[in-house]
Write a protein that holds these residues in place. Structure first.
Motif, PDB file in Angstrom:
ATOM      1  N   VAL A  83      79.590   2.110  -3.193  1.00 28.55           N
ATOM      2  CA  VAL A  83      80.178   3.443  -3.035  1.00 28.55           C
ATOM      3  C   VAL A  83      81.349   3.243  -2.079  1.00 28.55           C
ATOM      4  CG1 VAL A  83      78.458   4.046  -1.259  1.00 28.55           C
ATOM      5  CG2 VAL A  83      79.816   5.848  -2.297  1.00 28.55           C
ATOM      6  N   VAL A  85      85.236   5.079  -0.486  1.00 27.01           N
ATOM      7  CA  VAL A  85      86.218   6.165  -0.392  1.00 27.01           C
ATOM      8  C   VAL A  85      87.481   5.574   0.239  1.00 27.01           C
ATOM      9  CG1 VAL A  85      86.730   8.387   0.733  1.00 27.01           C
ATOM     10  CG2 VAL A  85      84.448   7.956  -0.230  1.00 27.01           C
ATOM     11  N   ASN A  91      85.355  10.438   5.761  1.00 23.75           N
ATOM     12  CA  ASN A  91      84.828  11.465   6.674  1.00 23.75           C
ATOM     13  C   ASN A  91      85.193  12.888   6.270  1.00 23.75           C
ATOM     14  OD1 ASN A  91      83.413   9.750   8.543  1.00 23.75           O
ATOM     15  ND2 ASN A  91      85.432   8.993   9.126  1.00 23.75           N
ATOM     16  N   GLY A  93      83.493  14.108   3.500  1.00 23.13           N
ATOM     17  CA  GLY A  93      82.349  14.491   2.672  1.00 23.13           C
ATOM     18  C   GLY A  93      82.399  13.974   1.250  1.00 23.13           C
ATOM     19  N   GLY A  95      82.216  10.779   0.067  1.00 25.78           N
ATOM     20  CA  GLY A  95      81.147   9.805  -0.198  1.00 25.78           C
ATOM     21  C   GLY A  95      79.824  10.515  -0.429  1.00 25.78           C
ATOM     22  N   GLY A  96      79.539  11.483   0.415  1.00 25.65           N
ATOM     23  CA  GLY A  96      78.285  12.239   0.282  1.00 25.65           C
ATOM     24  C   GLY A  96      78.196  12.966  -1.044  1.00 25.65           C
ATOM     25  N   ARG A 125      70.315  10.211   5.569  1.00 28.07           N
ATOM     26  CA  ARG A 125      70.604  11.645   5.355  1.00 28.07           C
ATOM     27  C   ARG A 125      70.527  12.037   3.867  1.00 28.07           C
ATOM     28  NH1 ARG A 125      76.613  11.750   7.690  1.00 28.07           N
ATOM     29  NH2 ARG A 125      75.655  10.146   8.966  1.00 28.07           N
TER      30      ARG A 125
HETATM   31  C1  LIG Z   1      80.663   4.606   3.555  1.00 30.54           C
HETATM   32  C2  LIG Z   1      81.652   5.558   2.854  1.00 30.54           C
HETATM   33  C3  LIG Z   1      81.493   5.450   1.355  1.00 30.54           C
HETATM   34  C4  LIG Z   1      81.336   6.987   3.301  1.00 30.54           C
HETATM   35  O1  LIG Z   1      82.195   7.876   2.610  1.00 30.54           O
HETATM   36  P1  LIG Z   1      82.843   9.136   3.367  1.00 30.54           P
HETATM   37  O2  LIG Z   1      83.453  10.020   2.355  1.00 30.54           O
HETATM   38  O3  LIG Z   1      83.710   8.624   4.463  1.00 30.54           O
HETATM   39  O4  LIG Z   1      81.520   9.777   4.016  1.00 30.54           O
HETATM   40  P2  LIG Z   1      81.178  11.310   4.227  1.00 30.54           P
HETATM   41  O5  LIG Z   1      82.423  12.045   4.595  1.00 30.54           O
HETATM   42  O6  LIG Z   1      80.359  11.800   3.107  1.00 30.54           O
HETATM   43  O7  LIG Z   1      80.223  11.190   5.468  1.00 30.54           O
HETATM   44  C5  LIG Z   1      80.777  10.939   6.736  1.00 30.54           C
HETATM   45  C6  LIG Z   1      79.684  10.448   7.631  1.00 30.54           C
HETATM   46  O8  LIG Z   1      79.374   9.102   7.273  1.00 30.54           O
HETATM   47  C7  LIG Z   1      79.394   8.298   8.409  1.00 30.54           C
HETATM   48  N1  LIG Z   1      79.802   6.955   8.068  1.00 30.54           N
HETATM   49  C8  LIG Z   1      80.884   6.581   7.382  1.00 30.54           C
HETATM   50  N2  LIG Z   1      80.941   5.234   7.323  1.00 30.54           N
HETATM   51  C9  LIG Z   1      79.852   4.783   7.991  1.00 30.54           C
HETATM   52  C10 LIG Z   1      79.377   3.493   8.312  1.00 30.54           C
HETATM   53  N3  LIG Z   1      80.068   2.413   7.976  1.00 30.54           N
HETATM   54  N4  LIG Z   1      78.230   3.404   9.012  1.00 30.54           N
HETATM   55  C11 LIG Z   1      77.563   4.502   9.396  1.00 30.54           C
HETATM   56  N5  LIG Z   1      77.984   5.752   9.145  1.00 30.54           N
HETATM   57  C12 LIG Z   1      79.131   5.875   8.456  1.00 30.54           C
HETATM   58  C13 LIG Z   1      80.423   8.952   9.295  1.00 30.54           C
HETATM   59  O9  LIG Z   1      80.231   8.554  10.635  1.00 30.54           O
HETATM   60  C14 LIG Z   1      80.099  10.421   9.091  1.00 30.54           C
HETATM   61  O10 LIG Z   1      78.974  10.764   9.855  1.00 30.54           O
HETATM   62  P3  LIG Z   1      78.750  12.251  10.436  1.00 30.54           P
HETATM   63  O11 LIG Z   1      78.656  13.154   9.241  1.00 30.54           O
HETATM   64  O12 LIG Z   1      77.464  12.134  11.180  1.00 30.54           O
HETATM   65  O13 LIG Z   1      79.957  12.513  11.267  1.00 30.54           O
HETATM   66  C15 LIG Z   1      83.120   5.249   3.259  1.00 30.54           C
HETATM   67  O14 LIG Z   1      83.211   5.296   4.663  1.00 30.54           O
HETATM   68  C16 LIG Z   1      83.628   3.900   2.788  1.00 30.54           C
HETATM   69  O15 LIG Z   1      84.161   3.784   1.699  1.00 30.54           O
HETATM   70  N6  LIG Z   1      83.506   2.878   3.628  1.00 30.54           N
HETATM   71  C17 LIG Z   1      84.019   1.539   3.297  1.00 30.54           C
HETATM   72  C18 LIG Z   1      83.246   0.920   2.183  1.00 30.54           C
HETATM   73  C19 LIG Z   1      81.758   0.879   2.473  1.00 30.54           C
HETATM   74  O16 LIG Z   1      81.342   0.462   3.546  1.00 30.54           O
HETATM   75  N7  LIG Z   1      80.948   1.329   1.494  1.00 30.54           N
HETATM   76  C20 LIG Z   1      79.520   1.392   1.645  1.00 30.54           C
HETATM   77  C21 LIG Z   1      78.889   0.096   1.396  1.00 30.54           C
HETATM   78  S1  LIG Z   1      77.245   0.160   2.060  1.00 30.54           S
END
Ligand SMILES: CC(C)(COP(=O)(O)OP(=O)(O)OC[C@H]1O[C@@H](n2cnc3c(N)ncnc32)[C@H](O)[C@@H]1OP(=O)(O)O)[C@@H](O)C(=O)NCCC(=O)NCCS
Length: 172
Positions: A83, A85, A91, A93, A95-96, A125
């Motif tokens: 997954v 973004v 951040n 929403g 990814g969620g 979550r």
């Molecule tokens: C992980 C990922 C998909 C989340 O997508 P997003 O759209 O940023 O997430 P959302 O907006 O739905 O959620 C945000 C929350 O996720 C948390 N979050 C994002 N990345 C995180 C991480 N690496 N570790 C822990 N929490 C993380 C944020 O702190 C935030 O927390 P909060 O709601 O308590 O403030 C995105 O950060 C991403 O693409 N990261 C790089 C690639 C990756 O690591 N993918 C997942 C592989 S396991």
């Protein structure tokens, strides 16, 4: 959000390269993994989703079929990988929402559970718990807290202790 289409593939590749560029736990080859999984038996087109803002592709999620070798039976499940973004849209929403929609679709298609390797603080979550709590092992050398499972149907993983079997495409 919608199902991916072939014309999205080049942009999905770029998105994955960008999203994982600064990830320390990444081997930076998620874009190749996705291409192998798309060509595999485990690919379910409805479970490959893109998120768009206007016409820009900002998020991606892929679930593919795996199996859990239980005590006396093999159980079909789904792996979430990856997954992602685009950094400037994180951040918000997105990814969620991709995760929730992928869960909804997988459940509608009759899948019972999802397995993933990921950030220990992010996935609980969405209902993920440590796989070890169900006696489920992943064939990777990772800390317990990063190997997670979610029941799409309550009780689906009850009594299923065993090893997750990933198709060969996961291993490059
Ligand atoms: C992980 C990922 C998909 C989340 O997508 P997003 O759209 O940023 O997430 P959302 O907006 O739905 O959620 C945000 C929350 O996720 C948390 N979050 C994002 N990345 C995180 C991480 N690496 N570790 C822990 N929490 C993380 C944020 O702190 C935030 O927390 P909060 O709601 O308590 O403030 C995105 O950060 C991403 O693409 N990261 C790089 C690639 C990756 O690591 N993918 C997942 C592989 S396991």
């Amino acid at each position: 959000m919608r199902t991916e289409e072939p014309q999205d593939f080049p942009e999905i590749r770029k998105l994955l390269i960008e999203a994982f560029a600064d990830e320390i736990h990444s081997d930076h080859s998620e874009q190749d993994l996705v291409e192998r999984l798309r060509a595999s038996q485990g690919y379910v087109p409805e479970l490959a989703l893109v998120a768009l803002i206007d016409a820009e592709l900002v998020g991606y999620i892929l679930l593919t079929k795996i199996e859990i070798q239980g005590v006396d039976a093999v159980h079909e499940a789904q792996a979430m990988a990856p997954v992602a973004v685009r950094p400037k849209f994180q951040n918000l929403g997105i990814g969620g929402r991709l995760i929730e929609e992928a869960h909804r679709r997988a459940k509608t298609l009759g899948f019972q559970a999802i397995v993933l390797l990921g950030h220990a603080q992010y996935y609980p979550r969405f209902g993920y718990r440590q796989a070890s709590a169900y006696g489920i092992r992943l064939p990777f050398d990772v800390p317990d807290e990063n190997a997670m499972v979610k029941e799409l149907v309550p009780g689906a993983l009850h009594g299923i202790a065993g090893e997750v079997i990933y198709p060969k495409e996961f291993f490059g």
